[in-house]
Design a protein around this motif. Structure first.
Motif, PDB file in Angstrom:
ATOM      1  N   THR A  50      34.092  27.518  11.707  1.00  0.00           N
ATOM      2  CA  THR A  50      33.028  27.916  12.619  1.00  0.00           C
ATOM      3  C   THR A  50      32.780  29.428  12.597  1.00  0.00           C
ATOM      4  O   THR A  50      33.702  30.229  12.472  1.00  0.00           O
ATOM      5  CB  THR A  50      33.351  27.499  14.067  1.00  0.00           C
ATOM      6  OG1 THR A  50      34.633  28.034  14.429  1.00  0.00           O
ATOM      7  CG2 THR A  50      33.397  25.996  14.211  1.00  0.00           C
ATOM      8  N   PHE A  52      30.761  31.849  15.262  1.00  0.00           N
ATOM      9  CA  PHE A  52      30.112  31.874  16.567  1.00  0.00           C
ATOM     10  C   PHE A  52      29.038  32.961  16.623  1.00  0.00           C
ATOM     11  O   PHE A  52      29.255  34.079  16.156  1.00  0.00           O
ATOM     12  CB  PHE A  52      31.139  32.124  17.676  1.00  0.00           C
ATOM     13  CG  PHE A  52      32.197  31.074  17.779  1.00  0.00           C
ATOM     14  CD1 PHE A  52      31.882  29.777  18.136  1.00  0.00           C
ATOM     15  CD2 PHE A  52      33.529  31.372  17.507  1.00  0.00           C
ATOM     16  CE1 PHE A  52      32.860  28.794  18.231  1.00  0.00           C
ATOM     17  CE2 PHE A  52      34.517  30.405  17.599  1.00  0.00           C
ATOM     18  CZ  PHE A  52      34.180  29.105  17.958  1.00  0.00           C
ATOM     19  N   TYR A 101      21.062  30.731  21.763  1.00  0.00           N
ATOM     20  CA  TYR A 101      22.243  31.559  22.014  1.00  0.00           C
ATOM     21  C   TYR A 101      22.894  31.201  23.345  1.00  0.00           C
ATOM     22  O   TYR A 101      22.215  31.040  24.359  1.00  0.00           O
ATOM     23  CB  TYR A 101      21.869  33.045  21.994  1.00  0.00           C
ATOM     24  CG  TYR A 101      21.570  33.541  20.604  1.00  0.00           C
ATOM     25  CD1 TYR A 101      22.547  34.168  19.842  1.00  0.00           C
ATOM     26  CD2 TYR A 101      20.312  33.356  20.029  1.00  0.00           C
ATOM     27  CE1 TYR A 101      22.282  34.606  18.552  1.00  0.00           C
ATOM     28  CE2 TYR A 101      20.035  33.791  18.736  1.00  0.00           C
ATOM     29  CZ  TYR A 101      21.027  34.412  18.012  1.00  0.00           C
ATOM     30  OH  TYR A 101      20.766  34.831  16.729  1.00  0.00           O
ATOM     31  N   LYS A 102      24.230  31.108  23.324  1.00  0.00           N
ATOM     32  CA  LYS A 102      24.990  30.773  24.535  1.00  0.00           C
ATOM     33  C   LYS A 102      25.873  31.939  25.002  1.00  0.00           C
ATOM     34  O   LYS A 102      26.652  31.790  25.933  1.00  0.00           O
ATOM     35  CB  LYS A 102      25.871  29.538  24.283  1.00  0.00           C
ATOM     36  CG  LYS A 102      25.055  28.262  24.047  1.00  0.00           C
ATOM     37  CD  LYS A 102      24.254  27.882  25.280  1.00  0.00           C
ATOM     38  CE  LYS A 102      23.525  26.560  25.110  1.00  0.00           C
ATOM     39  NZ  LYS A 102      22.417  26.632  24.151  1.00  0.00           N
ATOM     40  N   THR A 103      25.755  33.079  24.319  1.00  0.00           N
ATOM     41  CA  THR A 103      26.414  34.307  24.753  1.00  0.00           C
ATOM     42  C   THR A 103      25.424  35.460  24.632  1.00  0.00           C
ATOM     43  O   THR A 103      24.776  35.617  23.596  1.00  0.00           O
ATOM     44  CB  THR A 103      27.649  34.642  23.898  1.00  0.00           C
ATOM     45  OG1 THR A 103      28.685  33.696  24.150  1.00  0.00           O
ATOM     46  CG2 THR A 103      28.197  36.028  24.246  1.00  0.00           C
ATOM     47  N   GLU A 132      25.487  28.294  32.080  1.00  0.00           N
ATOM     48  CA  GLU A 132      26.453  27.894  31.057  1.00  0.00           C
ATOM     49  C   GLU A 132      26.692  28.982  30.019  1.00  0.00           C
ATOM     50  O   GLU A 132      27.579  28.855  29.180  1.00  0.00           O
ATOM     51  CB  GLU A 132      25.964  26.612  30.355  1.00  0.00           C
ATOM     52  CG  GLU A 132      25.761  25.426  31.293  1.00  0.00           C
ATOM     53  CD  GLU A 132      27.013  25.094  32.080  1.00  0.00           C
ATOM     54  OE1 GLU A 132      28.101  25.069  31.470  1.00  0.00           O
ATOM     55  OE2 GLU A 132      26.907  24.874  33.288  1.00  0.00           O
ATOM     56  N   ASN A 133      25.908  30.031  30.072  1.00  0.00           N
ATOM     57  CA  ASN A 133      26.041  31.093  29.079  1.00  0.00           C
ATOM     58  C   ASN A 133      27.126  32.095  29.453  1.00  0.00           C
ATOM     59  O   ASN A 133      27.334  32.384  30.626  1.00  0.00           O
ATOM     60  CB  ASN A 133      24.708  31.837  28.906  1.00  0.00           C
ATOM     61  CG  ASN A 133      23.728  31.086  28.028  1.00  0.00           C
ATOM     62  OD1 ASN A 133      23.590  29.875  28.141  1.00  0.00           O
ATOM     63  ND2 ASN A 133      23.046  31.798  27.157  1.00  0.00           N
ATOM     64  N   VAL A 337      27.720  28.106  14.679  1.00  0.00           N
ATOM     65  CA  VAL A 337      27.894  27.406  15.956  1.00  0.00           C
ATOM     66  C   VAL A 337      27.282  28.251  17.071  1.00  0.00           C
ATOM     67  O   VAL A 337      27.550  29.453  17.167  1.00  0.00           O
ATOM     68  CB  VAL A 337      29.394  27.150  16.245  1.00  0.00           C
ATOM     69  CG1 VAL A 337      29.589  26.550  17.634  1.00  0.00           C
ATOM     70  CG2 VAL A 337      29.983  26.217  15.203  1.00  0.00           C
ATOM     71  N   SER A 339      27.687  27.608  20.414  1.00  0.00           N
ATOM     72  CA  SER A 339      28.376  27.439  21.696  1.00  0.00           C
ATOM     73  C   SER A 339      28.811  28.794  22.238  1.00  0.00           C
ATOM     74  O   SER A 339      28.663  29.819  21.584  1.00  0.00           O
ATOM     75  CB  SER A 339      29.598  26.537  21.530  1.00  0.00           C
ATOM     76  OG  SER A 339      30.592  27.202  20.791  1.00  0.00           O
ATOM     77  N   ARG A 340      29.376  28.798  23.466  1.00  0.00           N
ATOM     78  CA  ARG A 340      29.899  30.043  24.040  1.00  0.00           C
ATOM     79  C   ARG A 340      30.943  30.684  23.138  1.00  0.00           C
ATOM     80  O   ARG A 340      31.037  31.893  23.050  1.00  0.00           O
ATOM     81  CB  ARG A 340      30.550  29.760  25.406  1.00  0.00           C
ATOM     82  CG  ARG A 340      29.611  29.598  26.565  1.00  0.00           C
ATOM     83  CD  ARG A 340      30.384  29.166  27.814  1.00  0.00           C
ATOM     84  NE  ARG A 340      31.518  30.019  28.102  1.00  0.00           N
ATOM     85  CZ  ARG A 340      31.624  30.811  29.163  1.00  0.00           C
ATOM     86  NH1 ARG A 340      30.632  30.874  30.040  1.00  0.00           N
ATOM     87  NH2 ARG A 340      32.693  31.547  29.358  1.00  0.00           N
ATOM     88  N   GLY A 341      31.760  29.869  22.489  1.00  0.00           N
ATOM     89  CA  GLY A 341      32.752  30.397  21.565  1.00  0.00           C
ATOM     90  C   GLY A 341      33.813  31.241  22.235  1.00  0.00           C
ATOM     91  O   GLY A 341      34.128  32.341  21.788  1.00  0.00           O
ATOM     92  N   ASP A 342      34.389  30.726  23.313  1.00  0.00           N
ATOM     93  CA  ASP A 342      35.458  31.462  23.995  1.00  0.00           C
ATOM     94  C   ASP A 342      36.726  31.484  23.153  1.00  0.00           C
ATOM     95  O   ASP A 342      36.963  30.595  22.331  1.00  0.00           O
ATOM     96  CB  ASP A 342      35.776  30.803  25.346  1.00  0.00           C
ATOM     97  CG  ASP A 342      34.645  30.961  26.352  1.00  0.00           C
ATOM     98  OD1 ASP A 342      34.240  32.108  26.593  1.00  0.00           O
ATOM     99  OD2 ASP A 342      34.167  29.948  26.884  1.00  0.00           O
TER     100      ASP A 342
END
Length: 349
Positions: A50, A52, A101-103, A132-133, A337, A339-342
């Motif tokens: 992945t 991010f 984008y989630k971040t 959710e971001n 990906v 996602s937030r990618g924490d």
């Protein structure tokens, strides 16, 4: 001997200072390839293939600091200064959200306009609209109370590169700044609960291999959730304009070592790296990097946020070029990906 050291680093995720220095002094192409191979396997174990995405919003190029390497330093009179309004920041977030984008990464100079109450309002507004971001901040040194207020407003991550773990070198490049305060800020951020990011520049004037060892040990002891490293690139309006810059080869080597020292770290392939070598981003992914931060800032501001010369702000650096970036990542054998990618070890407290 070198491959045995690399195997030890791969298995234990650690080497002592003498071992790290020996490794850096003696790496040849064969052992470096082996190092990169081990870093690649480590990133596969932690995050698979992945990559991010983060949407970068450069909210202001106004800065009170005078760091010798930085193009937006306070004493640079040739900069066209700008500051985004709350509405412009929210519009950039809206554009990023529509692109998937989630971040959102809010980055800027140390601009006194962005007091706590201003940032708290902006952060809360973003979180209300995009709950959710994740929100990442990269706004320099602030007080413990300030960091806590921004965290409680909804900020999730904070990037604050330590720049160099050599105190004397740090002070030679950062007039009227304090190395101990920089480190205290990082410790404060971690204590509050942020995912924290540190990092250092590659190729600073008078930097030595021993300095790299100290940077690597500092990161190992700090255990940040993110590490941002990149080459020093001279900027024409700074005191270091005539100095030689850092190189992609060394930067990618350091990325591989950091991935082995900190297997779970989030590790960007930075814009600066892409600026000095267009092919280096894919090389960085193969050496352990797993984050990319395309630019969501208003287009007319991107040239003005000139930390260094030659900054790329189109093609692979522009958030609008997401399809091209996706294709490039997939062709390199990785998976983009959104996602937030924490960091896999982090939980909000």
């Amino acid at each position: 001997m070198l491959k045995k050291l690399i195997d030890k680093l791969y298995i234990n995720n650690n080497l002592n200072e003498a071992e790290l220095l020996f490794l850096l002094k003696n790496l040849d192409d064969d052992s470096r390839n082996y190092l990169i191979e081990k870093a690649y396997h480590t990133r596969l174990k932690s995050y698979g293939k992945t990559v991010f995405f983060r949407g970068l919003i450069e909210i202001s190029n106004i800065c009170s600091r005078n760091c010798f390497y930085c193009g937006i330093r306070a004493e640079n009179k040739n900069v066209q200064r700008y500051r985004l309004s709350k509405e412009e920041i929210l519009l950039s977030c809206e554009k990023g959200y529509q692109l998937g984008y989630k971040t959102f990464v809010l980055q800027g100079g140390e601009d006194a306009f962005f007091k706590d109450e201003v940032l708290v309002d902006i952060i809360k507004s973003i979180k209300i609209k995009y709950p959710e971001n994740a929100i990442t901040l990269s706004l320099g040194e602030r007080s413990y109370e300030s960091y806590k207020a921004l965290y409680e407003a909804g900020a999730d991550r904070y990037l604050l590169r330590h720049e160099t773990a050599n105190k004397a070198l740090y002070h030679s490049l950062h007039p009227n700044m304090n190395f101990e305060n920089r480190i205290q800020c990082l410790n404060n951020l971690k204590e509050i609960g942020y995912q924290i990011g540190a990092g250092f520049l590659i190729g600073l004037p008078n930097q030595t291999l021993n300095d790299f060892v100290q940077d690597l040990k500092f990161l190992k002891n700090l255990e940040p959730h993110m590490v941002g490293i990149g080459p020093f690139i001279p900027q024409k309006d700074t005191p270091l304009r005539y100095e030689k810059g850092g190189d992609a080869y060394t930067t990618i080597t350091m990325l591989a070592i950091i991935r082995l020292l900190l297997p779970d770290v989030l590790l960007p392939a930075t814009t600066a790296l892409g600026t000095i070598d267009p092919e280096s981003r894919n090389k960085a992914f193969k050496a352990g990097a797993n984050v990319i931060m395309p630019n969501l800032s208003p287009f007319e501001c991107r040239k003005k946020y000139a930390l260094y010369d030659g900054k790329v702000f189109t093609n692979g650096e522009a958030a609008e070029e997401k399809k091209k970036i996706d294709e490039n990542i997939r062709q390199a054998g990785f998976e983009p990906v959104m996602s937030r990618g924490d960091n896999i070890k982090w939980k909000r407290i």
